[in-house]
Design an enzyme around this catalytic site. Sequence first.
Site, PDB file in Angstrom:
ATOM      1  N   LYS A 174      37.867  39.799  26.026  1.00 46.22           N
ATOM      2  CA  LYS A 174      38.013  39.128  24.739  1.00 46.22           C
ATOM      3  C   LYS A 174      37.334  37.761  24.813  1.00 46.22           C
ATOM      4  O   LYS A 174      36.699  37.447  25.810  1.00 46.22           O
ATOM      5  CB  LYS A 174      39.482  38.993  24.340  1.00 46.22           C
ATOM      6  N   PRO A 176      37.251  35.890  34.363  1.00 43.72           N
ATOM      7  CA  PRO A 176      37.440  34.458  34.623  1.00 43.72           C
ATOM      8  C   PRO A 176      38.848  33.946  34.327  1.00 43.72           C
ATOM      9  O   PRO A 176      39.231  32.888  34.829  1.00 43.72           O
ATOM     10  CB  PRO A 176      36.415  33.789  33.694  1.00 43.72           C
ATOM     11  N   HIS A 188      52.196  42.591  48.451  1.00 45.29           N
ATOM     12  CA  HIS A 188      51.413  41.925  47.421  1.00 45.29           C
ATOM     13  C   HIS A 188      52.289  41.586  46.217  1.00 45.29           C
ATOM     14  O   HIS A 188      53.408  42.072  46.092  1.00 45.29           O
ATOM     15  CB  HIS A 188      50.244  42.811  46.973  1.00 45.29           C
ATOM     16  N   LYS A 246      49.854  43.821  41.150  1.00 47.42           N
ATOM     17  CA  LYS A 246      48.799  44.604  41.783  1.00 47.42           C
ATOM     18  C   LYS A 246      48.938  46.066  41.387  1.00 47.42           C
ATOM     19  O   LYS A 246      50.029  46.633  41.423  1.00 47.42           O
ATOM     20  CB  LYS A 246      48.859  44.461  43.310  1.00 47.42           C
ATOM     21  N   GLY A 302      35.308  42.288  44.509  1.00 47.37           N
ATOM     22  CA  GLY A 302      36.589  42.147  45.190  1.00 47.37           C
ATOM     23  C   GLY A 302      37.618  43.115  44.664  1.00 47.37           C
ATOM     24  O   GLY A 302      38.761  43.099  45.080  1.00 47.37           O
TER      25      GLY A 302
END
Length: 265
Positions: A37, A10, A155, A159, A99
Amino acid sequence: MAIKIIVAGPRGRMGKEAVHMIYDTADFELTACLDHKNDGKKLSDLEGFSGDFNAPIYTDIEKCFSEQQADVFVDLTIPEVGYKHTKAALNHGIRPVVGTTGYTNEQLEELKQLTKEKQTGCIIAPNFAIGAVLMMKFAKMAAAYFPDVEIIEKHHEQKLDAPSGTAKKTAELIQESRKSKKQGHADEEETIKGVRGGDFDGMRIHSMRLPGLVAHQEVVFGGAGQTLTIQHDSMNRASFMDGIKECVHQVMDLDELIYGLENIL
């Protein structure tokens, strides 16, 4: 009835965007987050989240899946972690929407067999941007007429895998339409190793990694007296949210692994 979702990663750029999308979607409910964490905290305790972001954070995936009832698990982490997460979700009867790119063919086959065993749907998408999926479809069509082709993917510098999952998937789709051939001059020589890019069935794939980029790809075809370029650019990570939303809805009706957003559109 709302679809209950757990999100891994998140705090990442994609994960943060996905969390906001889930909160803004009427039939979605974020039940928990998985992070490496911040165990025991709530999402609202983290920078960038406030107000009603009350989902609990776990660091232990088994504890998370045991304590929280969820329909779908959205993983937006890295290949090594995502693979373990996906297996754990399937073993708990939770449908993964993944993803994370960079899986090996062996890992994909193992996950495919696990979905059959558990009769639980799973979607792994190298790219959630609907425009990128259309780019891949158009490239497959063009390859039947233009067998000489190179792929340039660009990108951000963080990445980890190269080439990107989108570039590999594009090359695989092109391979289905294109007669195998080695491109370039027969006596071609690289005076700087790797300057011609990676070789996939004779076509070349080039990877760029720079700050300021998000996700971009060009598929360049060459023919007698002409070139054809099919290009897609994601300017920000909001471009991936419609694809994730579609996958969450679709995975609810699946009992197998689907690799690639193009297979459900």
